[in-house]
Design a protein around this motif. Structure first.
Motif, PDB file in Angstrom:
ATOM      1  N   LYS A 130       0.832  -1.209   0.000  1.00 51.74           N
ATOM      2  CA  LYS A 130       0.000   0.000   0.000  1.00 51.74           C
ATOM      3  C   LYS A 130       0.864   1.255   0.000  1.00 51.74           C
ATOM      4  CE  LYS A 130      -4.207  -1.778   2.202  1.00 51.74           C
ATOM      5  NZ  LYS A 130      -5.084  -1.700   3.403  1.00 51.74           N
ATOM      6  N   TRP A 131       1.884   1.281   0.846  1.00 46.13           N
ATOM      7  CA  TRP A 131       2.775   2.447   0.890  1.00 46.13           C
ATOM      8  C   TRP A 131       3.373   2.703  -0.490  1.00 46.13           C
ATOM      9  CZ3 TRP A 131       5.800   4.837   5.275  1.00 46.13           C
ATOM     10  CH2 TRP A 131       5.081   4.826   6.466  1.00 46.13           C
ATOM     11  N   ARG A 132       3.847   1.654  -1.132  1.00 48.36           N
ATOM     12  CA  ARG A 132       4.494   1.817  -2.432  1.00 48.36           C
ATOM     13  C   ARG A 132       3.499   2.226  -3.501  1.00 48.36           C
ATOM     14  NH1 ARG A 132       8.520  -3.437  -1.717  1.00 48.36           N
ATOM     15  NH2 ARG A 132      10.252  -2.276  -0.758  1.00 48.36           N
ATOM     16  N   SER A 133       2.289   1.688  -3.470  1.00 50.16           N
ATOM     17  CA  SER A 133       1.278   2.061  -4.462  1.00 50.16           C
ATOM     18  C   SER A 133       0.854   3.512  -4.307  1.00 50.16           C
ATOM     19  CB  SER A 133       0.058   1.141  -4.356  1.00 50.16           C
ATOM     20  OG  SER A 133      -0.633   1.355  -3.137  1.00 50.16           O
ATOM     21  N   GLY A 154       2.960   5.802  -3.414  1.00 52.25           N
ATOM     22  CA  GLY A 154       4.144   6.619  -3.661  1.00 52.25           C
ATOM     23  C   GLY A 154       4.824   7.116  -2.408  1.00 52.25           C
ATOM     24  N   ARG A 155       4.568   6.466  -1.286  1.00 57.25           N
ATOM     25  CA  ARG A 155       5.164   6.886  -0.019  1.00 57.25           C
ATOM     26  C   ARG A 155       6.504   6.191   0.183  1.00 57.25           C
ATOM     27  NH1 ARG A 155       0.643   5.556   4.356  1.00 57.25           N
ATOM     28  NH2 ARG A 155       2.151   6.622   5.727  1.00 57.25           N
ATOM     29  N   ASP A 156       7.465   6.910   0.718  1.00 59.52           N
ATOM     30  CA  ASP A 156       8.764   6.333   1.039  1.00 59.52           C
ATOM     31  C   ASP A 156       8.680   5.573   2.357  1.00 59.52           C
ATOM     32  OD1 ASP A 156       9.989   7.427  -1.211  1.00 59.52           O
ATOM     33  OD2 ASP A 156      10.464   9.304  -0.169  1.00 59.52           O
ATOM     34  N   LEU A 157       9.228   4.359   2.377  1.00 60.75           N
ATOM     35  CA  LEU A 157       9.267   3.588   3.608  1.00 60.75           C
ATOM     36  C   LEU A 157      10.220   4.247   4.596  1.00 60.75           C
ATOM     37  CD1 LEU A 157       9.402   0.014   2.049  1.00 60.75           C
ATOM     38  CD2 LEU A 157       7.462   1.044   3.239  1.00 60.75           C
ATOM     39  N   PRO A 158      10.001   4.077   5.901  1.00 63.96           N
ATOM     40  CA  PRO A 158      10.894   4.669   6.900  1.00 63.96           C
ATOM     41  C   PRO A 158      12.351   4.304   6.651  1.00 63.96           C
ATOM     42  CG  PRO A 158       8.951   3.763   7.954  1.00 63.96           C
ATOM     43  CD  PRO A 158       8.885   3.355   6.517  1.00 63.96           C
ATOM     44  N   LYS A 159      13.237   5.209   6.969  1.00 60.56           N
ATOM     45  CA  LYS A 159      14.655   5.081   6.640  1.00 60.56           C
ATOM     46  C   LYS A 159      15.267   3.777   7.118  1.00 60.56           C
ATOM     47  CE  LYS A 159      19.132   7.354   7.338  1.00 60.56           C
ATOM     48  NZ  LYS A 159      19.842   8.498   7.973  1.00 60.56           N
ATOM     49  N   ASP A 160      15.039   3.411   8.370  1.00 52.96           N
ATOM     50  CA  ASP A 160      15.690   2.224   8.940  1.00 52.96           C
ATOM     51  C   ASP A 160      14.877   0.944   8.758  1.00 52.96           C
ATOM     52  OD1 ASP A 160      17.860   3.725   9.820  1.00 52.96           O
ATOM     53  OD2 ASP A 160      16.883   4.238  11.721  1.00 52.96           O
ATOM     54  N   PHE A 161      13.707   1.048   8.169  1.00 51.48           N
ATOM     55  CA  PHE A 161      12.842  -0.118   8.014  1.00 51.48           C
ATOM     56  C   PHE A 161      13.428  -1.093   7.000  1.00 51.48           C
ATOM     57  CE2 PHE A 161       9.108  -2.061   5.786  1.00 51.48           C
ATOM     58  CZ  PHE A 161       8.716  -2.883   6.828  1.00 51.48           C
ATOM     59  N   ALA A 162      13.467  -2.378   7.355  1.00 51.65           N
ATOM     60  CA  ALA A 162      13.974  -3.428   6.465  1.00 51.65           C
ATOM     61  C   ALA A 162      12.780  -4.261   5.992  1.00 51.65           C
ATOM     62  CB  ALA A 162      14.991  -4.299   7.188  1.00 51.65           C
ATOM     63  N   PRO A 163      12.253  -3.995   4.798  1.00 51.81           N
ATOM     64  CA  PRO A 163      11.021  -4.666   4.353  1.00 51.81           C
ATOM     65  C   PRO A 163      11.150  -6.172   4.209  1.00 51.81           C
ATOM     66  CG  PRO A 163      12.016  -3.410   2.554  1.00 51.81           C
ATOM     67  CD  PRO A 163      12.747  -3.020   3.807  1.00 51.81           C
ATOM     68  N   GLU A 164      12.371  -6.682   4.045  1.00 49.20           N
ATOM     69  CA  GLU A 164      12.531  -8.125   3.907  1.00 49.20           C
ATOM     70  C   GLU A 164      12.521  -8.850   5.248  1.00 49.20           C
ATOM     71  OE1 GLU A 164      16.583  -6.393   4.472  1.00 49.20           O
ATOM     72  OE2 GLU A 164      14.808  -5.883   3.299  1.00 49.20           O
ATOM     73  N   ASP A 165      12.695  -8.123   6.358  1.00 52.29           N
ATOM     74  CA  ASP A 165      12.704  -8.757   7.674  1.00 52.29           C
ATOM     75  C   ASP A 165      11.290  -9.136   8.097  1.00 52.29           C
ATOM     76  OD1 ASP A 165      15.401  -8.398   7.733  1.00 52.29           O
ATOM     77  OD2 ASP A 165      15.399  -6.805   9.254  1.00 52.29           O
ATOM     78  N   ALA A 166      11.171 -10.279   8.761  1.00 51.87           N
ATOM     79  CA  ALA A 166       9.861 -10.735   9.225  1.00 51.87           C
ATOM     80  C   ALA A 166       9.371  -9.878  10.384  1.00 51.87           C
ATOM     81  CB  ALA A 166       9.936 -12.200   9.660  1.00 51.87           C
ATOM     82  N   LYS A 199      -0.386  -6.048 -12.188  1.00 51.30           N
ATOM     83  CA  LYS A 199      -1.308  -5.068 -12.743  1.00 51.30           C
ATOM     84  C   LYS A 199      -2.621  -4.989 -11.963  1.00 51.30           C
ATOM     85  CE  LYS A 199      -2.548  -8.569 -16.224  1.00 51.30           C
ATOM     86  NZ  LYS A 199      -2.474  -8.885 -17.652  1.00 51.30           N
ATOM     87  N   SER A 200      -2.789  -5.833 -10.958  1.00 50.64           N
ATOM     88  CA  SER A 200      -3.989  -5.788 -10.122  1.00 50.64           C
ATOM     89  C   SER A 200      -3.657  -6.414  -8.779  1.00 50.64           C
ATOM     90  CB  SER A 200      -5.148  -6.547 -10.788  1.00 50.64           C
ATOM     91  OG  SER A 200      -4.839  -7.926 -10.896  1.00 50.64           O
ATOM     92  N   THR A 201      -4.633  -6.463  -7.887  1.00 55.08           N
ATOM     93  CA  THR A 201      -4.397  -6.998  -6.550  1.00 55.08           C
ATOM     94  C   THR A 201      -4.640  -8.487  -6.455  1.00 55.08           C
ATOM     95  OG1 THR A 201      -6.686  -6.529  -5.925  1.00 55.08           O
ATOM     96  CG2 THR A 201      -5.037  -4.823  -5.463  1.00 55.08           C
ATOM     97  N   ASN A 202      -5.017  -9.132  -7.546  1.00 56.55           N
ATOM     98  CA  ASN A 202      -5.366 -10.562  -7.463  1.00 56.55           C
ATOM     99  C   ASN A 202      -4.206 -11.489  -7.782  1.00 56.55           C
ATOM    100  OD1 ASN A 202      -5.058 -10.384 -10.199  1.00 56.55           O
ATOM    101  ND2 ASN A 202      -7.200 -10.764 -10.728  1.00 56.55           N
ATOM    102  N   GLY A 203      -3.014 -10.946  -7.926  1.00 55.80           N
ATOM    103  CA  GLY A 203      -1.855 -11.792  -8.151  1.00 55.80           C
ATOM    104  C   GLY A 203      -1.444 -11.900  -9.606  1.00 55.80           C
ATOM    105  N   ALA A 204      -2.210 -11.327 -10.534  1.00 55.78           N
ATOM    106  CA  ALA A 204      -1.859 -11.404 -11.953  1.00 55.78           C
ATOM    107  C   ALA A 204      -0.600 -10.589 -12.218  1.00 55.78           C
ATOM    108  CB  ALA A 204      -3.006 -10.880 -12.813  1.00 55.78           C
ATOM    109  N   ILE A 205       0.344 -11.178 -12.935  1.00 54.87           N
ATOM    110  CA  ILE A 205       1.608 -10.500 -13.205  1.00 54.87           C
ATOM    111  C   ILE A 205       1.524  -9.723 -14.506  1.00 54.87           C
ATOM    112  CG2 ILE A 205       3.091 -12.048 -11.883  1.00 54.87           C
ATOM    113  CD1 ILE A 205       3.571 -13.664 -14.385  1.00 54.87           C
ATOM    114  N   ASP A 206       2.341  -8.672 -14.592  1.00 58.51           N
ATOM    115  CA  ASP A 206       2.301  -7.810 -15.762  1.00 58.51           C
ATOM    116  C   ASP A 206       2.678  -8.547 -17.040  1.00 58.51           C
ATOM    117  OD1 ASP A 206       1.466  -5.728 -14.300  1.00 58.51           O
ATOM    118  OD2 ASP A 206       3.361  -4.648 -14.261  1.00 58.51           O
ATOM    119  N   GLU A 207       3.524  -9.572 -16.918  1.00 58.26           N
ATOM    120  CA  GLU A 207       3.990 -10.272 -18.110  1.00 58.26           C
ATOM    121  C   GLU A 207       2.916 -11.105 -18.768  1.00 58.26           C
ATOM    122  OE1 GLU A 207       7.432  -9.066 -15.743  1.00 58.26           O
ATOM    123  OE2 GLU A 207       5.531 -10.044 -15.289  1.00 58.26           O
TER     124      GLU A 207
END
Length: 321
Positions: free
Chosen positions: A90-93, A95-107, A312-320
């Motif tokens: 949602k943040w990325r859609s 256009g919001r920048d994630l917090p500086k120290d936030f590691a999105p790959e961490d659980a 291209k949508s929220t249902n998992g369909a990939i752009d390719e």
């Protein structure tokens, strides 16, 4: 009133488990399936359990910690981590920048939300607000399953409170057992020292993509309805990742054909009992063994996802597609 109606709708109509469906869609249908074994795979056991693997305690205690996670893993880890992936999307859609120290790959887990230790975990509270998580994710399922569902028993004259108490005990025990069953049939099919991880991304539906789905997944015993039912049809994990939209019956039909094709071309096709896979997963979790590193430099350059994988949508369909 609208808020109350929405909350009740979530409780009774949309929620049969601890995870939000839309959060699971992002975490599982998008990221896990199209980044299996890669750095962006949110279900990479080896990375997610790094804290336990590096913990300076006796190995038997590590196994004890890993085993203790089995009855609680859905609400302790999976629910908050799927919600994290939804919030990041949602943040990325937006256009919001994630917090500086936030590691999105961490659980993200209940512990990291309530007792953050690192700057990354503290920053994570901006993305995954604990109050929002508990009210929108855990509370609806908890209230509907453990309070409202057995509540009619309170109306039984004389023995209502006793029946209600017995129902609560049964529901809690059933929850623990289903979590254990889910752990040994879900968590274990992508972990083990005979399965591979990858250091880059690959184009969906390319040749290398399908190889990765096979060599980073493991099947259990398969072939009959009773066996498949006991495993929740999660015993066809290889086929599920190669053809995620097939029916359960089609997995039964496809499995022997895909296995024979892999044997013909020398592609590892791992199939072992669920108990063997559980042992191998626990060995990964405590740091006794590690996943294999795939030589991604040998894959065709044209199969690489140089610009990433998008939807291209929220249902998992990939752009390719």
């Amino acid at each position: 009133m609208n808020t109350l109606f929405y909350w009740l709708h979530l409780s009774f109509c949309c929620r049969c488990d601890w995870m939000q469906p839309e959060a699971w869609n992002v975490e599982h249908n998008r990221l896990h399936h199209y980044h299996l074994g890669e750095p962006l795979d949110p279900d990479l056991v080896e990375r997610n359990l790094e804290f336990l693997r590096e913990m300076k305690i006796p190995t038997p205690l590590k196994y004890g910690v890993a085993t203790a996670l089995a009855p609680i893993w859905k609400w302790f880890y999976y629910a908050p981590n799927t919600f994290k992936e939804l919030q990041v999307a949602k943040w990325r859609s937006e256009g919001r920048d994630l917090p500086k120290d936030f590691a999105p790959e961490d659980a993200v887990t209940i512990r990291t939300m309530l007792l953050p230790k690192s700057s990354a975990e503290i920053s994570g509270q901006e993305v995954v607000n604990p109050t929002e998580f508990f009210s929108k994710v855990l509370a609806p399922f908890f209230v509907s399953r453990f309070m409202l569902l057995p509540a009619p028993l309170l109306l039984v004259p004389g023995v209502g409170p006793t029946l209600f108490g017995h129902a609560i005990v049964n529901l809690v025990l059933a929850e623990l057992l289903t979590n254990i069953h889910g752990f040994i049939t879900i968590v274990t099919n992508h972990a083990g020292d005979d399965l591979y991880t990858f250091n880059d991304a690959i184009k969906p539906k390319s040749g290398s993509f399908y190889v990765r789905q096979i060599v980073s997944s493991a099947n259990y015993a398969t072939g009959t309805d009773p066996i498949d039912f006991a495993h929740g049809w999660l015993n066809y994990q290889i086929e599920h990742h190669v053809w995620p939209d097939l029916s359960m019956l089609q997995y039964q039909i496809a499995a022997p054909k895909l296995k024979a094709l892999c044997e013909k071309h020398g592609v590892p096709y791992i199939q072992e009992s669920v108990w063997t896979r559980t042992r191998k997963t626990l060995d990964i979790m405590v740091g006794k063994t590690s996943m294999r590193s795939f030589p991604t430099q040998l894959e065709p350059a044209g199969d690489k996802a140089r610009s990433g994988v998008t939807w291209k949508s929220t249902n998992g369909a990939i752009d390719e597609e």
